[in-house]
Design an enzyme around this catalytic site. Structure first.
Site, mmCIF file in Angstrom:
data_model
loop_
_atom_site.group_PDB
_atom_site.id
_atom_site.type_symbol
_atom_site.label_atom_id
_atom_site.label_comp_id
_atom_site.label_asym_id
_atom_site.label_seq_id
_atom_site.Cartn_x
_atom_site.Cartn_y
_atom_site.Cartn_z
ATOM 1 N N SER A 252 11.474 5.951 71.795
ATOM 2 C CA SER A 252 11.776 6.008 73.352
ATOM 3 C C SER A 252 10.764 5.965 74.218
ATOM 4 C CB SER A 252 12.696 7.286 73.206
ATOM 5 O OG SER A 252 13.616 7.496 74.316
ATOM 6 N N HIS A 398 20.612 7.231 69.628
ATOM 7 C CA HIS A 398 19.399 7.092 70.131
ATOM 8 C C HIS A 398 18.679 8.196 69.453
ATOM 9 C CE1 HIS A 398 16.183 6.271 73.097
ATOM 10 N NE2 HIS A 398 16.142 7.810 73.346
#
Ligand code: GCU
Length: 422
Positions: A252, A398
């Protein structure tokens, strides 16, 4: 993963491919003066430097020259039933007694009969979140608030081991690799204070002759920290790790960081971007999910101030993110996405790798493998990993999972197994 902050104005992300405004990507193999880059030498000596400068000026910012480091071993212990040696080492940014420092948590397989290749990555929740062993010191620094793992921007006992899923130490060590991780807030606390805290404050004065708007943001600061960690891993102070075989990895915002670290520091032998999205692997011009305008509003400290000029104006950018990936060529690069991570634009991450492929081929590698880059995105959980650029789209959210790690380990087995002469 952190969620987006709530103080931004209402923003409706676009997820409809048919609503993407037509765009033209800059060609990594064309110089700013319009001339073509047709030889590896011209890439290495001219275009690569030009692109790096453009990313510094317009996106991540210029960082100071490398500072001297010094290190101090804080602890050492046998862990995992004797399979690994775990140590904590403080690395100081500078030689002075009051120099800022970051703490490395290092695992090395005990069975190794020489320096091992290793993964180096920043973590979000402190070294004590990797492993619940109470002998790992709770990090005393600033933390983004996150449920019971924090209290008033400080970490709590409840944070011990909470990120163990993301760091499968046993698996990594069993496969013969070292693992080095650092709390990213040691380098620069993740909040907007006008670029003054963390190493911005400690080293900022040494950055001269740079326009204010192009000074380093937090991603560049975190990447600078990774490079200083690599200085340590390559030094005589760390004989158990082969500093010439270090893969930099991040998830990320820390995936954006591993890409910038790998692009700006060619000593990283392999680079891994896990769900890095906007300002990472994803193409900015697609403006799907998170956009440049949105990221600069939510996180004004991540990039330099000049990057704001491209809010809702991505086509004016002199670069796009496939060129960031190209800066890593010819070194092995792995980009990963997740099906439910639409915010990070999986397709944009894939296309970025595809458009970096020509640079890899110019440099005499097989890029994404076979004769040409793939035209279609692969199906979920069908990694593309035959070439020197790997890609997969994992089913799910994610996150950084064991599935992701298994792909990276296999890729590392192909590319980092044998030691290279320095
Ligand atoms: C937010 C941000 C992303 C970032 C992510 C993370 O969602 O918008 O750009 O990648 O946080 O770091 O977890």
């Amino acid at each position: 993963a952190a969620t987006c902050v709530s103080n931004a104005t209402a923003f409706e992300p676009n997820y409809d491919e048919s609503k993407i405004a037509p765009y033209k990507l800059p060609d990594p193999l064309v110089m700013e003066d319009g001339s073509a880059v047709t030889t590896p030498g011209r890439w290495e000596n001219q275009r690569r430097a030009e692109l790096l400068e453009l990313f510094r000026k317009h996106v991540y910012g210029f960082s100071p020259e490398p500072c001297q480091i010094r290190s101090e071993r804080v602890s050492e212990k046998q862990v995992l039933d004797g399979k690994a040696t775990r140590s904590e080492v403080d690395v100081f940014f500078g030689s002075g007694d009051d120099a800022a420092s970051m703490r490395l948590l290092i695992y090395v397989p005990t069975s190794a009969d020489g320096p091992v290749p290793a993964f180096l990555g920043l973590n979000f929740q402190g070294n004590h979140s990797i492993d619940s062993d109470p002998s790992i010191q709770l990090n005393p620094g600033w933390f983004r608030n996150r449920g019971e793992t924090t209290d008033g921007n400080r970490t709590t006992e409840a944070a011990r081991g909470v990120a163990a899923d993301r760091w499968p130490v046993d698996l990594i060590v069993s496969r013969g690799y070292g693992l080095v991780t650092i709390y990213y807030g040691d380098i620069d606390p993740d909040f907007d204070d006008g670029f003054n805290n963390g190493i911005h404050g400690a080293l900022g004065d040494s950055l001269t002759g740079v326009e204010d708007e192009s000074r380093w943001g937090s991603i560049a600061a975190w990447a600078y920290g990774l490079s200083r960690a690599l200085d340590y891993l390559q030094s005589d102070q760390c004989p158990s790790i082969d500093g010439d075989r270090v893969a930099v990895i991040g998830h990320s915002r820390l995936g954006k960081t591993s890409l910038w670290a790998g692009a700006s520091d060619p000593r990283f032998a392999m680079v891994i971007s896990n769900d890095s999205g906007c300002g990472g692997a994803a193409l900015s011009r697609r403006a799907i999910g998170e956009t440049v305008g949105r990221i600069n509003t939510s996180f004004p400290h991540w990039f330099n101030d000049k990057f704001n000029e491209y809010n809702e104006n991505e086509s004016a950018l002199p670069v796009d993110q496939h060129e960031l990936l190209a800066l890593i060529a010819p070194r092995p690069l792995y980009v990963a996405s997740a099906t439910e991570d639409r915010w990070a634009d999986p397709k944009g991450e894939f296309l970025s790798a595809v458009h970096a492929d020509p640079v890899y081929r110019l440099l005499d590698t097989d890029g994404m493998g076979s004769d040409a880059a793939p035209e279609q995105m692969p199906s979920p959980d069908q990694p593309i990993n035959e070439g020197v650029i790997g890609y997969h789209l994992r089913t799910g959210k994610h996150d950084l999972t064991e599935y992701d790690w298994r792909q990276y380990l296999e890729f590392a087995d192909r590319h980092l197994r044998s030691s290279r002469p320095r």
